[in-house]
Design a protein around this motif. Structure first.
Motif, PDB file in Angstrom:
ATOM      1  N   ASP A 102      10.381   0.905  -3.159  1.00 11.86           N
ATOM      2  CA  ASP A 102       9.805  -0.126  -2.295  1.00 11.86           C
ATOM      3  C   ASP A 102       9.208   0.473  -1.024  1.00 11.86           C
ATOM      4  O   ASP A 102       8.542  -0.230  -0.263  1.00 11.86           O
ATOM      5  N   SER A 103       9.449   1.757  -0.792  1.00 14.37           N
ATOM      6  CA  SER A 103       8.897   2.410   0.397  1.00 14.37           C
ATOM      7  C   SER A 103       7.370   2.359   0.332  1.00 14.37           C
ATOM      8  O   SER A 103       6.762   2.826  -0.634  1.00 14.37           O
ATOM      9  N   ALA A 104       6.762   1.775   1.352  1.00 10.68           N
ATOM     10  CA  ALA A 104       5.310   1.564   1.364  1.00 10.68           C
ATOM     11  C   ALA A 104       4.941   0.903   2.677  1.00 10.68           C
ATOM     12  O   ALA A 104       5.805   0.564   3.486  1.00 10.68           O
ATOM     13  N   ILE A 105       3.642   0.706   2.855  1.00  8.54           N
ATOM     14  CA  ILE A 105       3.163  -0.154   3.946  1.00  8.54           C
ATOM     15  C   ILE A 105       2.876  -1.515   3.329  1.00  8.54           C
ATOM     16  O   ILE A 105       2.193  -1.612   2.292  1.00  8.54           O
ATOM     17  N   TYR A 106       3.389  -2.555   3.950  1.00  9.69           N
ATOM     18  CA  TYR A 106       3.158  -3.918   3.472  1.00  9.69           C
ATOM     19  C   TYR A 106       2.151  -4.582   4.405  1.00  9.69           C
ATOM     20  O   TYR A 106       2.370  -4.693   5.612  1.00  9.69           O
ATOM     21  N   LEU A 107       1.038  -4.995   3.809  1.00  7.83           N
ATOM     22  CA  LEU A 107      -0.060  -5.561   4.588  1.00  7.83           C
ATOM     23  C   LEU A 107      -0.120  -7.071   4.374  1.00  7.83           C
ATOM     24  O   LEU A 107      -0.023  -7.552   3.245  1.00  7.83           O
ATOM     25  N   CYS A 108      -0.312  -7.769   5.471  1.00  2.00           N
ATOM     26  CA  CYS A 108      -0.540  -9.207   5.425  1.00  2.00           C
ATOM     27  C   CYS A 108      -2.016  -9.438   5.757  1.00  2.00           C
ATOM     28  O   CYS A 108      -2.564  -8.789   6.664  1.00  2.00           O
ATOM     29  N   ALA A 109      -2.669 -10.306   5.028  1.00  3.38           N
ATOM     30  CA  ALA A 109      -4.077 -10.594   5.296  1.00  3.38           C
ATOM     31  C   ALA A 109      -4.293 -12.088   5.174  1.00  3.38           C
ATOM     32  O   ALA A 109      -3.663 -12.748   4.347  1.00  3.38           O
ATOM     33  N   VAL A 110      -5.178 -12.609   6.010  1.00  2.00           N
ATOM     34  CA  VAL A 110      -5.428 -14.046   5.993  1.00  2.00           C
ATOM     35  C   VAL A 110      -6.896 -14.304   5.722  1.00  2.00           C
ATOM     36  O   VAL A 110      -7.777 -13.640   6.288  1.00  2.00           O
ATOM     37  N   LEU A 111      -7.131 -15.246   4.859  1.00  2.00           N
ATOM     38  CA  LEU A 111      -8.488 -15.610   4.485  1.00  2.00           C
ATOM     39  C   LEU A 111      -8.886 -16.836   5.279  1.00  2.00           C
ATOM     40  O   LEU A 111      -8.206 -17.864   5.232  1.00  2.00           O
ATOM     41  N   GLY A 142       0.067  -3.898   9.380  1.00  2.00           N
ATOM     42  CA  GLY A 142       1.023  -3.495   8.354  1.00  2.00           C
ATOM     43  C   GLY A 142       2.408  -3.212   8.896  1.00  2.00           C
ATOM     44  O   GLY A 142       2.592  -2.929  10.088  1.00  2.00           O
ATOM     45  N   THR A 143       3.394  -3.314   8.026  1.00  2.00           N
ATOM     46  CA  THR A 143       4.775  -2.886   8.316  1.00  2.00           C
ATOM     47  C   THR A 143       5.071  -1.718   7.394  1.00  2.00           C
ATOM     48  O   THR A 143       4.967  -1.843   6.174  1.00  2.00           O
ATOM     49  N   ARG A 144       5.464  -0.591   8.005  1.00  2.00           N
ATOM     50  CA  ARG A 144       5.816   0.589   7.208  1.00  2.00           C
ATOM     51  C   ARG A 144       7.299   0.527   6.896  1.00  2.00           C
ATOM     52  O   ARG A 144       8.130   0.579   7.804  1.00  2.00           O
ATOM     53  N   LEU A 145       7.631   0.385   5.615  1.00  2.00           N
ATOM     54  CA  LEU A 145       9.026   0.295   5.181  1.00  2.00           C
ATOM     55  C   LEU A 145       9.432   1.602   4.516  1.00  2.00           C
ATOM     56  O   LEU A 145       8.750   2.104   3.631  1.00  2.00           O
ATOM     57  N   GLN A 200       0.842  -1.187   0.000  1.00  2.00           N
ATOM     58  CA  GLN A 200       0.000   0.000   0.000  1.00  2.00           C
ATOM     59  C   GLN A 200       0.880   1.240   0.000  1.00  2.00           C
ATOM     60  O   GLN A 200       1.603   1.493   0.964  1.00  2.00           O
ATOM     61  N   GLU A 201       0.821   1.982  -1.090  1.00  2.00           N
ATOM     62  CA  GLU A 201       1.539   3.253  -1.152  1.00  2.00           C
ATOM     63  C   GLU A 201       0.577   4.344  -0.725  1.00  2.00           C
ATOM     64  O   GLU A 201       0.066   4.322   0.378  1.00  2.00           O
ATOM     65  N   LYS A 202       0.263   5.272  -1.595  1.00  2.00           N
ATOM     66  CA  LYS A 202      -0.571   6.367  -1.083  1.00  2.00           C
ATOM     67  C   LYS A 202      -2.053   6.000  -1.064  1.00  2.00           C
ATOM     68  O   LYS A 202      -2.824   6.584  -0.325  1.00  2.00           O
ATOM     69  N   LYS A 203      -2.428   5.055  -1.857  1.00  2.00           N
ATOM     70  CA  LYS A 203      -3.868   4.805  -1.971  1.00  2.00           C
ATOM     71  C   LYS A 203      -4.223   3.354  -1.651  1.00  2.00           C
ATOM     72  O   LYS A 203      -3.937   2.858  -0.584  1.00  2.00           O
ATOM     73  N   ALA A 204      -4.847   2.693  -2.613  1.00  2.00           N
ATOM     74  CA  ALA A 204      -5.397   1.372  -2.330  1.00  2.00           C
ATOM     75  C   ALA A 204      -4.299   0.319  -2.268  1.00  2.00           C
ATOM     76  O   ALA A 204      -3.274   0.416  -2.933  1.00  2.00           O
ATOM     77  N   PRO A 205      -4.514  -0.734  -1.469  1.00  2.00           N
ATOM     78  CA  PRO A 205      -3.576  -1.861  -1.480  1.00  2.00           C
ATOM     79  C   PRO A 205      -3.533  -2.518  -2.857  1.00  2.00           C
ATOM     80  O   PRO A 205      -4.566  -2.658  -3.512  1.00  2.00           O
ATOM     81  N   THR A 206      -2.343  -2.895  -3.270  1.00  2.00           N
ATOM     82  CA  THR A 206      -2.207  -3.660  -4.510  1.00  2.00           C
ATOM     83  C   THR A 206      -1.672  -5.045  -4.177  1.00  2.00           C
ATOM     84  O   THR A 206      -0.806  -5.200  -3.325  1.00  2.00           O
ATOM     85  N   PHE A 207      -2.201  -6.025  -4.850  1.00  2.00           N
ATOM     86  CA  PHE A 207      -1.917  -7.423  -4.561  1.00  2.00           C
ATOM     87  C   PHE A 207      -0.481  -7.781  -4.921  1.00  2.00           C
ATOM     88  O   PHE A 207       0.018  -7.399  -5.974  1.00  2.00           O
ATOM     89  N   LEU A 208       0.190  -8.527  -4.030  1.00  2.00           N
ATOM     90  CA  LEU A 208       1.538  -9.023  -4.310  1.00  2.00           C
ATOM     91  C   LEU A 208       1.532 -10.543  -4.485  1.00  2.00           C
ATOM     92  O   LEU A 208       1.920 -11.056  -5.521  1.00  2.00           O
TER      93      LEU A 208
END
Lengths: 111, 112
Positions: free
Chosen positions: A83-92, A104-107, A38-46
């Motif tokens: 690569d600076s962004a927030i990295y979000l982990c999500a579990v289904l 999230g982890t802010r890198l 997640q950069e400035k807006k919506a999360p994008t899938f990795l």
């Protein structure tokens, strides 16, 4: 209650460093674990991970799931300022594709 | 394809006002979701829908309502806005049988 915990909360590294981000979870009826950037807006899938021990790779990013330890790591090698962004982990878990997100982890990657 | 679109991008409301956040997707996805993200926090699920005419509560549904009259649209309604609803709202969709959710650009809502 389903729970996803990410560590560290934030990280500052120099360009070219390698980083490892952690995600642990307690989820009923685990189906898959997803990483988003997640950069400035919506999360994008990795990545989406469903099987233990199988590494998923995309360029300098890679991720692996350990279902025994209920955790996943996201590695970024040769980091760049982009690569600076927030990295979000999500579990289904459960049915109906309900995702539980970590905080999230802010890198931050500096020159 | 536009993917998932949301309107408006920004909105300021006074306490007690109502508004509808719009969400549309053109990927023919059955599943749609509304999340809110508070500063420094992860996303929390408000409501979700598995198809037209079917909606269900997520983790934080209080103060919100949804409807799903078509596959494409999933509006989120705030009836009596409160400062606690100040947040960024994301809509997402996924195909049936797929675990990957695609997110809209978000709506930043401030309630004063």
């Amino acid at each position: 209650e389903d729970k996803v915990v990410q560590s560290p909360l934030s990280l500052v590294v120099h360009e070219g460093d390698t980083v490892t981000l952690n995600c642990s979870y307690e989820v009923t009826n685990f189906r898959s674990l997803l990483w988003y950037k997640q950069e400035k807006k919506a999360p994008t899938f990795l990545f989406m991970l469903t099987s233990s021990g199988i590494e998923k790779k995309s360029g300098r990013l890679s991720s692996i799931l350990d279902k025994k330890e209920l955790s996943s790591i996201l590695n970024i090698t040769a980091t760049q300022t982009g690569d600076s962004a927030i990295y979000l982990c999500a579990v289904l878990g459960g049915t109906a594709s309900k995702l539980t997100f970590g905080t999230g982890t802010r890198l931050q990657v500096t020159l | 394809n536009a993917g998932v679109t949301q309107t408006p991008k920004f909105r300021i409301l006074k306490i007690g006002q109502s508004m509808t956040l719009q969400c549309a997707q053109d990927m023919n996805h059955n599943y749609m979701y509304w999340y809110r993200q508070d500063p420094g926090m992860g996303l929390k699920l408000i409501y979700y829908s598995v198809g037209a005419g079917i909606t269900d509560k997520g983790e934080v549904p209080n103060g919100y309502n949804v409807s799903r009259s078509t596959t494409e649209d999933f509006p989120l309604r705030l009836e009596l806005a409160a400062p606690s609803q100040t947040s960024v709202y994301f809509c997402a969709s996924s195909a049936q049988g797929s675990d990957t959710q695609y997110f809209g650009p978000g709506t930043r809502l401030t309630v004063l």
